[in-house]
Structures are given as C-alpha cells and as structure tokens.
Design an enzyme around this catalytic site. Structure first.
Site, PDB file in Angstrom:
ATOM      1  N   LYS A  31       0.924  -1.175  -0.256  1.00  0.00           N
ATOM      2  CA  LYS A  31       0.072   0.397  -0.151  1.00  0.00           C
ATOM      3  C   LYS A  31       1.220   1.186   0.256  1.00  0.00           C
ATOM      4  CE  LYS A  31      -2.782  -1.355   3.988  1.00  0.00           C
ATOM      5  NZ  LYS A  31      -1.931  -1.993   4.434  1.00  0.00           N
ATOM      6  N   ARG A 110      -8.400   1.210   9.498  1.00  0.00           N
ATOM      7  CA  ARG A 110      -8.523  -0.009   9.510  1.00  0.00           C
ATOM      8  C   ARG A 110      -9.209  -0.722  10.894  1.00  0.00           C
ATOM      9  NH1 ARG A 110      -2.178   1.021   9.432  1.00  0.00           N
ATOM     10  NH2 ARG A 110      -1.527  -1.487   9.122  1.00  0.00           N
ATOM     11  N   ARG A 149      11.605  -6.897   3.698  1.00  0.00           N
ATOM     12  CA  ARG A 149      11.588  -5.846   3.725  1.00  0.00           C
ATOM     13  C   ARG A 149      12.807  -4.800   4.260  1.00  0.00           C
ATOM     14  NH1 ARG A 149       5.359  -2.756   4.375  1.00  0.00           N
ATOM     15  NH2 ARG A 149       5.874  -3.203   6.546  1.00  0.00           N
ATOM     16  N   ARG A 182      11.849  -2.449   9.951  1.00  0.00           N
ATOM     17  CA  ARG A 182      10.955  -1.751  10.712  1.00  0.00           C
ATOM     18  C   ARG A 182      10.982  -2.968  12.628  1.00  0.00           C
ATOM     19  NH1 ARG A 182       5.563  -0.674   7.466  1.00  0.00           N
ATOM     20  NH2 ARG A 182       4.875  -1.097   9.104  1.00  0.00           N
ATOM     21  N   ARG A 193       0.196  -8.979  13.551  1.00  0.00           N
ATOM     22  CA  ARG A 193      -0.701  -7.434  12.853  1.00  0.00           C
ATOM     23  C   ARG A 193      -1.484  -8.281  11.474  1.00  0.00           C
ATOM     24  NH1 ARG A 193       5.088  -5.545   9.848  1.00  0.00           N
ATOM     25  NH2 ARG A 193       3.621  -3.631   8.526  1.00  0.00           N
TER      26      ARG A 193
HETATM   27  P1  AMP Z   1       1.327   0.528   8.247  1.00  0.00           P
HETATM   28  O1  AMP Z   1       3.005   1.749   8.369  1.00  0.00           O
HETATM   29  O2  AMP Z   1       0.282   1.461   7.800  1.00  0.00           O
HETATM   30  O3  AMP Z   1       2.232  -1.125   8.445  1.00  0.00           O
HETATM   31  O4  AMP Z   1       1.635   0.592  10.255  1.00  0.00           O
HETATM   32  C1  AMP Z   1       2.290   0.288  11.456  1.00  0.00           C
HETATM   33  C2  AMP Z   1       1.740   0.739  12.807  1.00  0.00           C
HETATM   34  O5  AMP Z   1       1.156   1.685  13.273  1.00  0.00           O
HETATM   35  C3  AMP Z   1      -0.078  -0.412  13.057  1.00  0.00           C
HETATM   36  O6  AMP Z   1       0.745  -2.066  12.915  1.00  0.00           O
HETATM   37  C4  AMP Z   1       0.246  -0.217  14.302  1.00  0.00           C
HETATM   38  O7  AMP Z   1       0.339  -0.101  15.360  1.00  0.00           O
HETATM   39  C5  AMP Z   1      -0.024   0.895  13.799  1.00  0.00           C
HETATM   40  N1  AMP Z   1      -1.153   2.179  12.834  1.00  0.00           N
HETATM   41  C6  AMP Z   1      -0.852   2.270  11.666  1.00  0.00           C
HETATM   42  N2  AMP Z   1      -2.635   3.091  11.262  1.00  0.00           N
HETATM   43  C7  AMP Z   1      -3.454   3.050  11.974  1.00  0.00           C
HETATM   44  C8  AMP Z   1      -4.407   3.483  12.162  1.00  0.00           C
HETATM   45  N3  AMP Z   1      -5.227   3.643  11.048  1.00  0.00           N
HETATM   46  N4  AMP Z   1      -5.195   1.983  13.315  1.00  0.00           N
HETATM   47  C9  AMP Z   1      -4.581   2.065  14.103  1.00  0.00           C
HETATM   48  N5  AMP Z   1      -3.127   1.595  14.016  1.00  0.00           N
HETATM   49  C10 AMP Z   1      -1.878   1.731  13.056  1.00  0.00           C
END
Ligand code: AMP
Length: 242
Positions: A31, A110, A149, A182, A193
């Site tokens: 994404k 989410r 990654r 990460r 996740r």
């Molecule tokens: P991402 O980079 O989108 O995979 O987000 C990394 C982490 O940020 C996720 O695993 C959550 O811990 C937190 N996070 C990001 N966006 C959200 C969201 N909309 N709701 C809840 N947690 C989020």
C-alpha cells in the site's frame, strides 16, 4: 496528540480533479509504495498513519504527548493503536486532507469504528469517496514480503533482501541513507499484525463493498504493474481524469 508536522510536504500542485481514495489491504501488500506512486500520478495529498507514528517515534524534537507515547508502544508490538488516538491524529491533519486535489489515505481506516468516524466527518464536510482500493495477495507472499522488507530511514523507499535488493547492501539507492528493518517486520510482530488485520480490518472490505465504492486490485507483480492495474480500475470507476 501531536507528531511530526501536520502540513503536507511537499504541498501538491493543483490539478483540477479531486480524488478521495482509501487504500486497504493486509500489511505488506505494498500500500505504501502504491500510495507514493499514486500521489505522483494524481497529485492528491498522501497521508499514511503508520508513517506519522514512525516519524513521531524517531523525532525526539517533536512534542510527544502521553497518547502518542502509548501509541508507539502499541505499534512496536504490532498491535493496532486505539481508535480515539488514531482519529485525533488524522483530524490534526485536516488541512492536508482537505487539499484541493483530494487525499489518498494509506493505513486508515483500519477498524469499522474508524471507518464510521471518517464517514460521519466526510458527511459533515459534504465530501464523498472516489474509491476504496483493496489490494489482494496470498498470505504466504505477504509473510515473505514483510520479513525481507528493508526501509530507507530518510526517504522511506522500500527494498527487499532478495526480490529488490539495493545496489549496495543496506544503503538506499535513492538517497544514500541507511536502510533498516522496521521493529514490526520481525516474525513475532508480523503474526500479531496479520491477526489484527483479519479480525479488525478485513471487515472493512464488506463495509465498503456494501457502499458500492470498493475496487479490487491484484497486488502481485512489480510496483509499476500494480500501479497500471490500479489506474485502470480507477479510470473504469471514475472516468478519464487526465
Ligand atoms: P503501517 O505502516 O500502516 O503498517 O502501520 C504500522 C503500525 O502503526 C500498525 O501496525 C499500527 O500499530 C499503527 N497504525 C497505523 N495506522 C493505524 C490505524 N489506522 N489504526 C490503528 N493502528 C494503526
């Protein structure tokens, strides 16, 4: 709440077409990469909630509220940050979201609760969604992508140890900064996740399908192939915007 600057950087140039797009899909489907490519193509403002949380975690200069510090702990474990915290952070970026070319939200909403908050706010602002793109990929491929990654610490370009290795090990091809893995791309967090995705985020597919705005895109192949597929699906849904 606070985090890094809530202004959109760089500020997109006006293009005369307003996009309001949400990107859905499990962690690791690509994404973030697609959001960057779509932002270049469409000129809309890109907001990644995950990027904001990561930047807040690295930036010791920025004012970290107790809610932001708690959010970073959830993120480190691979768990979802509470809805109220995420929504507050998104609302702080209202100016960016209301940009004339529209927005691409990546990683938000989410949960059904977040989707409800966004929908209510958009109704109040008399805004409607152009499309919700759901990127689809088999789970084995997702795990392979996440565990290999590597991300640039500065420009956030994404590499993969075997599929898309940088020319020099651990150095970003684009800006020369160090690559890192990460915290939440390690096996224990990946499992958490994916579980969070299945229980909390996957129901959004039905939610947006019922609203008639869902567009499904196969996330296999190169970033350019996936981008071409996405643009074709957006054009089929929204018409030619160029
Ligand atoms: P991402 O980079 O989108 O995979 O987000 C990394 C982490 O940020 C996720 O695993 C959550 O811990 C937190 N996070 C990001 N966006 C959200 C969201 N909309 N709701 C809840 N947690 C989020």
């Amino acid at each position: 709440m606070h985090g890094p600057s809530s202004a959109c950087k760089p500020v997109p140039v006006e293009r005369g077409y307003t996009w309001r797009i949400l990107l859905l899909g499990a962690p690791g489907v690509g994404k973030g990469t697609q959001a960057q490519l779509l932002t270049e193509q469409l000129g809309a403002c890109h907001l990644s909630t995950g990027d904001v949380f990561r930047a807040a975690g690295k930036n010791t200069d920025c004012d970290q509220s107790p809610a932001m510090r708690a959010a970073l702990e959830f993120m480190r474990r691979g768990e979802l940050v509470p809805d109220t915290t995420v929504w507050e952070m998104v609302r702080e970026r209202r100016q960016c979201i209301l940009h004339c070319n529209g927005f691409i939200l990546d990683g938000f909403p989410r949960t059904l609760a977040q989707a409800g908050l966004l929908r209510k706010w958009m109704e109040e602002e008399s805004l409607s969604l152009s499309a919700v793109v759901n990127y689809e990929l088999p789970v084995e491929e997702i795990i392979r992508r996440l565990s290999g990654r590597r991300t640039c610490s500065q420009c956030k370009s994404v590499f993969h140890v075997t599929e898309r290795p940088p020319k020099i090990a651990n150095v970003c091809d684009c800006c020369g900064s160090a690559l890192y893995q990460r915290d939440d791309d390690v096996p224990q967090s990946i499992n958490v996740r994916l579980e969070a995705y299945q229980s909390s985020t996957a129901p959004l597919i039905q939610f947006y399908n019922d609203l008639g705005v869902l567009v499904r895109v196969d996330a296999q192949g190169s970033p350019d192939e996936i981008l071409a597929r996405t643009l074709a699906r957006l054009e089929a849904r929204c018409g030619n915007w160029a």
